[in-house]
Design an enzyme around this catalytic site. Structure first.
Site, PDB file in Angstrom:
ATOM      1  N   SER A 297      40.706  45.302  45.733  1.00 49.12           N
ATOM      2  CA  SER A 297      41.323  44.519  44.733  1.00 49.12           C
ATOM      3  C   SER A 297      41.693  43.019  45.084  1.00 49.12           C
ATOM      4  O   SER A 297      40.850  42.435  45.791  1.00 49.12           O
ATOM      5  CB  SER A 297      42.229  44.890  43.820  1.00 49.12           C
TER       6      SER A 297
ATOM      7  N   ASP B  36      33.823  48.771  36.712  1.00 52.81           N
ATOM      8  CA  ASP B  36      35.146  48.395  36.946  1.00 52.81           C
ATOM      9  C   ASP B  36      35.801  47.669  35.931  1.00 52.81           C
ATOM     10  O   ASP B  36      35.131  46.642  35.436  1.00 52.81           O
ATOM     11  CB  ASP B  36      35.137  47.741  38.312  1.00 52.81           C
TER      12      ASP B  36
ATOM     13  N   HIS C 145      38.245  51.278  38.247  1.00 48.81           N
ATOM     14  CA  HIS C 145      38.994  50.346  39.442  1.00 48.81           C
ATOM     15  C   HIS C 145      40.049  51.078  40.346  1.00 48.81           C
ATOM     16  O   HIS C 145      40.868  51.902  39.660  1.00 48.81           O
ATOM     17  CB  HIS C 145      39.778  49.363  38.488  1.00 48.81           C
TER      18      HIS C 145
END
Length: 610
Positions: A293, A421, A450
């Site tokens: 991320s 995601d 995610h």
């Protein structure tokens, strides 16, 4: 009597209509005959009154008999009915989930560079040795929705309870980051550090040699070494012979905050310092890096800024938002607002612990705005852009996107992305930029959410599929890199033996002092060279890094002799080269001592704004 189109007929009498109704033209349709006893009104046959009565009696009798039969069925208590209903419903839903997951099973898609056949062949060979990528990705039944998988992984994935030893590094600006190193070896070895009860919660990790690859992990926004997906990566890496260390950004994982500055998507100064420190601590080991991320965004930016000068040999980016403008706009859609609010709350909790540092701080920071923030954008507007000198939130997102840095990456990079995601949307993936860089390969899965990827042999509560893919890729890419280098450690050889700088030292056995050296030329990483101490004196202390004002000092301690070392000033952001220095120290041993600087600009004003 019954009435039909104005004609009077006796009740129950058979009526045959051959001609048209009064006032209606004759047609060529054949005569319509109705059964005896039926009368037609309009277009509907009507039962005579007697038949209606008999039908009513028959219906009543049937109803009575049905009621009597039903009454004979024993009444089941709710305690039985409800579980049976639940089991039946669960079975139906489970069958549907199994069929759905089966239909959605397919291989991950590989996107290789188009720069040259050689580049594509390199990545094809690397990926061919990764079963996680070459075999079908099998979603877990019931978790084929991006939101469901994201939430399930965050709330229900167990933790392996890895025990750490923390190392805090003071940055040149006075800030502090924390490196969490997993404790390796049997629990009894670390009794004084963490105690058996805490360490015993998890599986002891194997001890690793000094030249084992070292993997620096960069967690996501507000994430840290305590998150389950990070701990599983640490555990799985150790089981495959890779030493992992978690880089906790300022304030995350309860790390100390010593200046009124956090981290940001664009700030790579801390990353640069951490990579240099880890490379110095394990100079004989290949250095790897992986991020999730926001950590992936920072890592790719760092790799782009460093180009061939980075000590990192290979890297993996996972769930990278890449285009922050697109990713942030995605937060305003539907259920994604929940993620936005939740992440903003996490930022506020970190801020609340250290808010006094911002009271009276220079600049236009707005602590009150941070406390009231409901979204990440509002928090960035109150704190982040004002700390790092961005004119606006939009300029910050546009200039901090790692997609801008992809063309400058000069080491092998694997990008893993899930197309469902909800936080790092597929629309933000820079397909063209990745394909145009021969060092980059992209692998996408249709499902994964995610930080989810609840699939593979660890599903649904253990390690994610991405751990297997990442570690298989690292093993494979190191094989390819070693084939192009000399030496057993897979580290590239130096091209100018007279222009070397020391990046660390460590003991390898009695009578041997190992001076790890690195070429000061931009394209080289660390290489190892050994020399005999002559009288049994060897280096026994691992190199340590401490901050003394703006300079950083590395000290290598030698048994039976004076400490030797070298210092450099990082304030100007330029490396200081020094030739190998011979030191007898009264013991007859030879120890090369020099330094290499990997520190770049560490001030907020020096952040690259593209």
């Amino acid at each position: 009597m019954r009435a039909y189109s104005g004609i009077q007929v006796p009740h129950g009498e058979r009526v045959l209509f051959q001609g048209p109704r009064p006032g209606v033209a004759r047609t060529t349709q054949p005569a319509m005959r109705w059964p005896t006893g039926l009368t037609k009104i309009g277009q509907m046959p009507v039962l005579p009154q007697g038949l209606y009565d008999r039908a009513s009696v028959a219906t009543s009798a049937v109803s009575t008999q049905a009621a009597q039969l039903i009454a004979q069925i024993p009444t089941l208590p709710l305690a039985v009915v409800i579980p049976v209903a639940i089991v039946c419903t669960t079975g139906i839903l489970g069958l549907w989930a199994l069929i759905d997951a089966k239909l959605r099973t397919e291989k991950p898609r590989q996107h290789l560079p188009v720069t040259s056949d050689a580049d594509a062949a390199f990545h094809a060979r690397v990926l061919a040795r990764c079963p996680a990528v070459t075999q079908p990705y099998r979603p877990t039944p019931g978790l084929t929705n991006g939101h469901v998988e994201t939430i399930f992984a965050a709330k229900f994935r167990r933790s392996p309870h890895v025990a750490y030893a923390r190392e805090c590094l003071r940055m040149a600006d006075g800030g502090t980051v924390a490196l969490d190193w997993p404790l390796l070896g049997p629990p009894s070895k670390h009794e004084r550090t963490v105690g058996n009860s805490k360490y015993g919660l998890g599986t002891p990790l194997p001890e690793l040699p000094e030249d084992a690859p070292v993997l620096v992990l960069l967690p996501g926004l507000t994430g840290g070494s305590g998150d389950s997906y990070v701990q599983f990566a640490v555990q799985r890496a150790a089981q495959r012979g890779i030493r992992a260390v978690v880089f906790n950004s300022r304030g995350t994982a309860d790390s100390p905050v010593t200046t009124p500055q956090y981290y940001s998507a664009s700030f790579t100064g801390d990353t640069r310092a951490v990579m240099a420190h880890v490379a110095a601590r394990f100079p004989r080991a290949p250095l790897l890096a992986a991020g999730w991320s926001l950590g992936a965004n920072i890592l790719v930016r760092y790799l782009g800024e460093e180009g061939p000068d980075t000590p990192v040999r290979a890297a993996v980016s996972m769930c990278n938002p890449f285009e922050l403008t697109i990713s942030n706009a995605n937060f305003s859609k539907g259920f994604n607002r929940i993620y936005d609010w939740n992440l903003a709350e996490s930022l506020k909790r970190i801020f609340a612990k250290h808010e006094t540092l911002w009271n009276g701080a220079q600049g236009s920071v707005r602590p009150a705005g941070a406390r009231a923030a409901k979204t990440i954008r509002e928090f960035d507007d109150a704190i982040t852009i004002r700390t790092f000198g961005w004119p606006s939130v939009d300029a910050y997102y546009a200039g901090s996107s790692s997609a801008l840095s992809v063309p400058k990456v000069a080491v092998p990079l694997l990008a893993l992305q899930a197309l469902d995601d909800p936080i790092a949307p597929k629309e933000a993936i820079p397909y063209d930029a990745l394909a145009a860089n021969g060092k980059c390969a992209l692998v996408t899965t249709n499902y994964g959410g995610h930080l989810g990827w609840v699939a593979g042999d660890g599903a649904p509560f253990d390690h994610p599929w991405s751990d297997q893919a990442m570690l298989e890729w690292f093993d494979s890419v190191l094989i390819e890199l070693r084939s192009d280098t000399t030496g057993s450690t897979g580290m590239p050889s130096t091209t100018d033996e007279g222009d070397l700088v020391l990046v660390g030292s460590t003991a390898v056995g009695a009578g041997t002092a190992t001076a790890a050296v690195a070429s000061a030329t931009p394209a080289a990483a660390a290489a190892a060279a050994a020399c005999d101490g002559g009288n049994g004196s060897g280096v026994t202390a691992v190199t340590s890094v401490t901050a003394v004002g703006s300079p950083y000092e590395m000290v290598a301690s030698a048994v039976g002799g004076a400490a030797v070392g070298a210092a450099w000033d990082a304030s100007e952001g330029t490396p200081t080269r020094s030739r190998p220095a011979a030191s007898n120290s009264g013991s007859g041993g030879l120890l090369a001592s020099a330094q290499r600087l990997f520190m770049g600009s560490t001030s907020g004003e020096g952040v690259e704004q593209q």
